[in-house]
Scaffold this active site. Structure first.
Site, mmCIF file in Angstrom:
data_model
loop_
_atom_site.group_PDB
_atom_site.id
_atom_site.type_symbol
_atom_site.label_atom_id
_atom_site.label_comp_id
_atom_site.label_asym_id
_atom_site.label_seq_id
_atom_site.Cartn_x
_atom_site.Cartn_y
_atom_site.Cartn_z
ATOM 1 N N HIS A 123 0.854 -15.291 -6.273
ATOM 2 C CA HIS A 123 2.206 -15.352 -6.388
ATOM 3 C C HIS A 123 2.889 -15.419 -4.939
ATOM 4 C CE1 HIS A 123 6.430 -13.840 -8.420
ATOM 5 N NE2 HIS A 123 6.011 -14.391 -7.463
ATOM 6 N N TYR A 142 11.933 -2.711 -0.254
ATOM 7 C CA TYR A 142 11.930 -3.851 -0.125
ATOM 8 C C TYR A 142 12.556 -4.555 1.624
ATOM 9 C CZ TYR A 142 11.284 -4.467 -5.026
ATOM 10 O OH TYR A 142 10.369 -4.190 -5.942
#
Length: 238
Positions: A62, A73
């Site tokens: 992925h 993040y």
């Protein structure tokens, strides 16, 4: 840092090749030069189990996602809009046809468009791997950063073979296993815990977490969470 790099260029220094190979990202001794140790020092290798995509005996990729050391993040829009690209497939094919062909097998889009998928992964995640910034290369060639990012992800997928980790512990497609059994298989094989995610009780993703030693040596570490799988998990055949 860019001023230092500019000076290094003027005096003919080979800054990228002189980076220390011992400092581990997210440690107190990590190099403050983001060419020598990644700015986002916790990196996630996310692999998919998607029936109908990729070989029957392999997880497909992925992405390779750099995060903050806390697990937060990196910027959702990527880290360098000037290096974002909507034509990653053609760049890789022209620079390294062998890598391109391998990606067709092990990094296919389950939405049907590999270029869109790869371009998204590069623009959002690849541009956040600070050690692949063009300024970090001794003699940068256009597209070299792109090839290096995707090659690193492919190398890690090959090195950390989740299918083999499962099968070596008696976990094979077509069966149902507990999430605990799957976690134990990964930990016993790789020496670190994984994040294992499910969709409606069916295995979908396995993520491995890494710190980076120096510029480009990935060292596996425990995932920050166990993932969404719980109880019995279906591991379907492809």
């Amino acid at each position: 840092m860019k001023a230092v790099l500019a000076l290094a260029t003027l005096i003919g220094s080979t800054l990228a090749s002189s980076c220390s190979s011992t400092a581990l990202s997210c440690s107190n001794s990590a190099n403050s030069d983001t060419c020598c140790s990644p700015e986002y020092g916790l990196v996630v290798l996310n692999m998919q189990w998607a029936p109908g995509y990729g070989p029957d005996n392999a997880f497909t990729l992925h992405g390779l996602w750099p995060d903050k050391c806390s697990g937060a993040y990196a910027p959702s829009g990527g880290c360098d809009s000037n290096r974002a690209s909507s034509s990653i497939a053609s760049v890789i094919k022209s620079k390294d046809s062998s890598l391109y062909n391998s990606m067709l097998t092990y990094w296919p889009s389950n939405q049907g468009n590999n270029n869109v998928f790869w371009s998204h992964e590069w623009s959002k995640h690849g541009t956040c791997v600070s050690t692949y910034d063009p300024d970090c290369y001794d003699n940068y060639e256009e597209g070299e950063d792109i090839v290096d990012y995707f090659q690193k992800a492919m190398d890690l997928r090959s090195q950390y073979n989740v299918y083999k980790a499962f099968s070596s512990n008696g976990i094979t497609p077509g069966g149902t296993y507990t999430a605990t059994e799957m976690q134990s298989a990964i930990e016993s094989y790789f020496g670190a815990k994984a994040k294992i995610d499910c969709s409606s009780g069916t295995l979908s993703d396995v993520a491995l977490y890494f710190y980076v030693r120096g510029r480009d040596t990935y060292v596996i570490t425990d995932a920050l969470s166990t993932g969404s799988c719980s109880g019995d998990v279906e591991y379907p055949t492809k």
